[in-house]
Enzyme design. Structure first.
Site, short mmCIF file in Angstrom:
data_model
loop_
_atom_site.label_atom_id
_atom_site.label_comp_id
_atom_site.label_asym_id
_atom_site.label_seq_id
_atom_site.Cartn_x
_atom_site.Cartn_y
_atom_site.Cartn_z
N ALA A 189 0.31 4.30 7.15
CA ALA A 189 0.41 5.75 7.29
C ALA A 189 -0.95 6.39 7.51
CB ALA A 189 1.08 6.35 6.06
N ASN A 206 0.82 -1.21 0.00
CA ASN A 206 0.00 0.00 0.00
C ASN A 206 0.87 1.27 0.00
OD1 ASN A 206 -1.88 2.00 0.36
ND2 ASN A 206 -3.07 0.91 1.89
N ASP A 207 1.33 1.66 1.17
CA ASP A 207 2.02 2.95 1.28
C ASP A 207 3.24 3.06 0.36
OD1 ASP A 207 0.23 3.87 3.16
OD2 ASP A 207 1.38 3.05 4.84
N VAL A 208 3.91 1.94 0.10
CA VAL A 208 5.14 1.99 -0.71
C VAL A 208 4.84 2.22 -2.19
CG1 VAL A 208 6.44 0.55 0.89
CG2 VAL A 208 5.25 -0.51 -1.04
#
Lengths: 475, 110
Positions: free
Chosen positions: A442, A402-404
């Site tokens: 995050a 997700n965040d990456v």
């Protein structure tokens, strides 16, 4: 044999052990020599331990307090029990459960270091010299924190009920943690100015054990790699302190070596997530509250994609990049993803895996998981290496990451700003396998999902991949 | 602190500082791929605390001390044995499989 000569021989063996640890770590720099490096390190360990046993057997019994045979029974039983448990768990653990086992081994190492200091303090029954006094107290504090802290970290990774992986609110929050720290400092100073007090020592022990719990509980599961690495570094430091207590050079060298390596590794991991270690330890974002809304382009709707559509896109692509993440590790879907990749390759599709430095639960963890599933090593590409290739990729298949992959990281002012990301949005089309529209660690929305090129395939990673395999086969 | 104590402390402290620098120099060169095995490998190395645990075990005379040292020895051994074995299992995964697989494959007719 002359005791001085005997001790000299033991010290030479410890030196050989210390050299083997350093050479072993150096050989672990490259995948080709890493396994050999670990064996070199293990060999050094064996030499150091056997030499210690021989020295303790042959040396004349110290005038005061020799327990003779009892001591040896303790050693043999302890080694049998500890060695058996270690061997059994290490050989039977699933590769996905490996981080929590490493954390557990770290916990017991820290525990042993703390016990040495406790035993030493109870044994001297008088104010020790300044160096020993400082080392004993630091050993107890650091060793105890790492013991309970690592147990909690391990429990969080296992998803135990008493230690859920989500951040847990500690009664009193940071005030409790600060109060415990204050108790430790006050009691430590009390001992260092020349008082001998067993109750004060136990007060320090209790405060440090609780501190380890309250420090780790509020940290979310996704940050555990950084925490485990930090605690690994702590254990090294505690062992070095035990070396000062016992005046043993090999404990000092090996402990300092691990303390330094753990510190570097911790910083590397935190950097890759664009977080400071301090930020993680005091529980920055991700507590589920105070979630920051990304000041990004709003609107844009999410497009859901069917299994057959996704299968067709993949099967008729000439180049596919798979982006595995935390979700894939949790769902243990590494075998399913390999099966899909092989199927695509049979159809002439070029398949590569884009591995973000912090994919999985620890840096390099994803590589281990995929290697276990027999994914060919050359297909695992690191971020800098694969990023330019997204421009040429027909499909980027994101599984549980997700965040990456969030393009918001390229802009200033979001919690993920500045974090290096995989350029997934550069691919011609994007398929995201995800259970729901839930947010990543995050706590912000992923702008990738509202990209017009993106199709969302709502499914569990393992089941979704299995269905994709079936759909591709049916084509 | 007298002169002899100070001298012995400074010897220990010199070793301590140099070992820290050694650790920094060794680790900073490792590629991200190997970070997890490396952490696990470093984790095994602090199992050297077993040497210290053996020292306190042979001099343990009272019951408390014996119990404490028994736990210390067991903990430390678990750290050593488990640490090296699990690290080896991880690193086993990195051996190059495609080459071996290709040569092992029976040659097709024609």
């Amino acid at each position: 044999m002359d005791q001085d000569l005997l001790f000299a021989l033991a010290r030479i063996a410890w030196l050989i052990g210390a050299v083997a640890f350093v050479l072993g770590l150096i050989r672990m720099n490259s995948p080709a020599t890493a396994r050999n490096g670990n064996l070199v390190s293990a060999g050094g360990m064996a030499i150091a331990i056997v030499a210690t046993a021989i020295y303790l057997l042959l040396r004349p019994a110290p005038a005061e307090g020799s327990s003779g045979i009892t001591g040896w029974i303790i050693i043999v039983v302890g080694i049998a029990v500890g060695g058996g448990l270690g061997l059994y768990t290490a050989r039977t653990v699933k590769m996905t459960a490996m981080p929590q086992l490493v954390s557990l081994f770290n916990a017991v190492g820290g525990g042993a270091a703390a016990l040495i200091a406790i035993d030493d303090y109870l044994g001297i029954a008088g104010t020790p010299g300044l160096v020993a006094n400082v080392a004993i107290v630091l050993d107890i504090i650091i060793g105890s924190i790492t013991f309970t802290g690592s147990l909690i970290a391990s429990g969080k990774l296992m998803g135990l009920k008493i230690t859920p992986s989500r951040p847990v609110r500690v009664p009193g929050g940071q005030i409790t943690t600060a109060a415990l720290a204050l108790v430790m400092v006050a009691a430590a100073i009390f001992l260092w100015i020349g008082n001998y007090s067993v109750p004060a020592m136990f007060l320090i022990l209790a405060a440090a054990l609780i501190f380890g719990v309250t420090m780790t509980l509020p940290i979310g599961g996704a940050d555990m790699p950084v925490v485990i690495s930090l605690l690994n570094s702590f254990t090294g430091t505690a062992v070095a302190m035990a070396g000062f207590v016992l005046d043993n050079p090999v404990l000092i060298i090996a402990g300092a070596l691990v303390g330094a390596s753990g510190a570097i590794l911790t910083k590397l991991m935190a950097d890759a997530m664009n977080r400071s270690v301090m930020n993680i330890m005091v529980g920055g974002f991700g507590g589920g509250e105070g979630t920051v809304a990304a000041a990004g382009p709003e609107g844009g709707s999410v497009r859901s994609i069917g299994m057959d559509d996704a299968a067709i896109q993949l099967a008729y692509a000439s180049s596919v990049i798979i982006v595995p993440g935390y979700g894939l590790a949790v769902a243990q879907a590494q075998h399913a993803v390999r099966e899909l990749a092989e199927l695509l390759e049979e159809r002439g599709v070029t398949v590569n895996y884009a591995i973000h430095p912090v994919a999985g639960r620890m840096p390099g963890h994803m590589n281990v998981l995929l290697a276990e599933a027999n994914v060919p090593y050359p297909q695992l590409r690191e971020m800098e290496d694969i990023n330019p290739e997204f421009d040429r990729a027909d499909v980027a298949l994101v599984v549980g990451a997700n965040d990456v992959t969030n393009p918001a990281a390229r802009r200033a002012g979001t919690p993920v700003s500045g974090m290096p990301i995989l350029d997934v949005d550069h691919a011609k089309s994007i398929i995201v396998i995800k259970r729901s529209m839930g947010r990543g660690y995050a706590g912000i929305d992923n702008e990738l999902y509202v990209n017009p090129k993106t199709g969302m395939l709502f499914a569990d990673a393992k089941q979704g991949l299995a269905d994709l395999v079936a759909a591709v086969k049916a084509l | 602190m007298n002169a002899a104590e100070l001298g012995s402390f400074l010897t220990q402290f010199t070793v301590f500082i140099l070992a820290i620098l050694c650790g920094f120099a060794t680790i900073s060169k490792v590629p991200a791929t190997l970070h997890t095995p490396l952490m696990s490998g470093a984790n095994s190395i602090h199992g050297i605390v077993l040497v210290g645990s053996m020292f306190i075990a042979v001099t343990a005379t009272d019951l408390l001390s014996q119990v404490v040292s028994l736990i210390a020895v067991a903990f430390a051994t678990m750290n050593v044995v488990g640490g090296y074995v699990v690290t080896d299992r991880m690193l086993q995964m990195f051996k190059r499989k495609p080459v071996a697989a290709a040569t092992a494959e029976p040659r097709a007719e024609g």
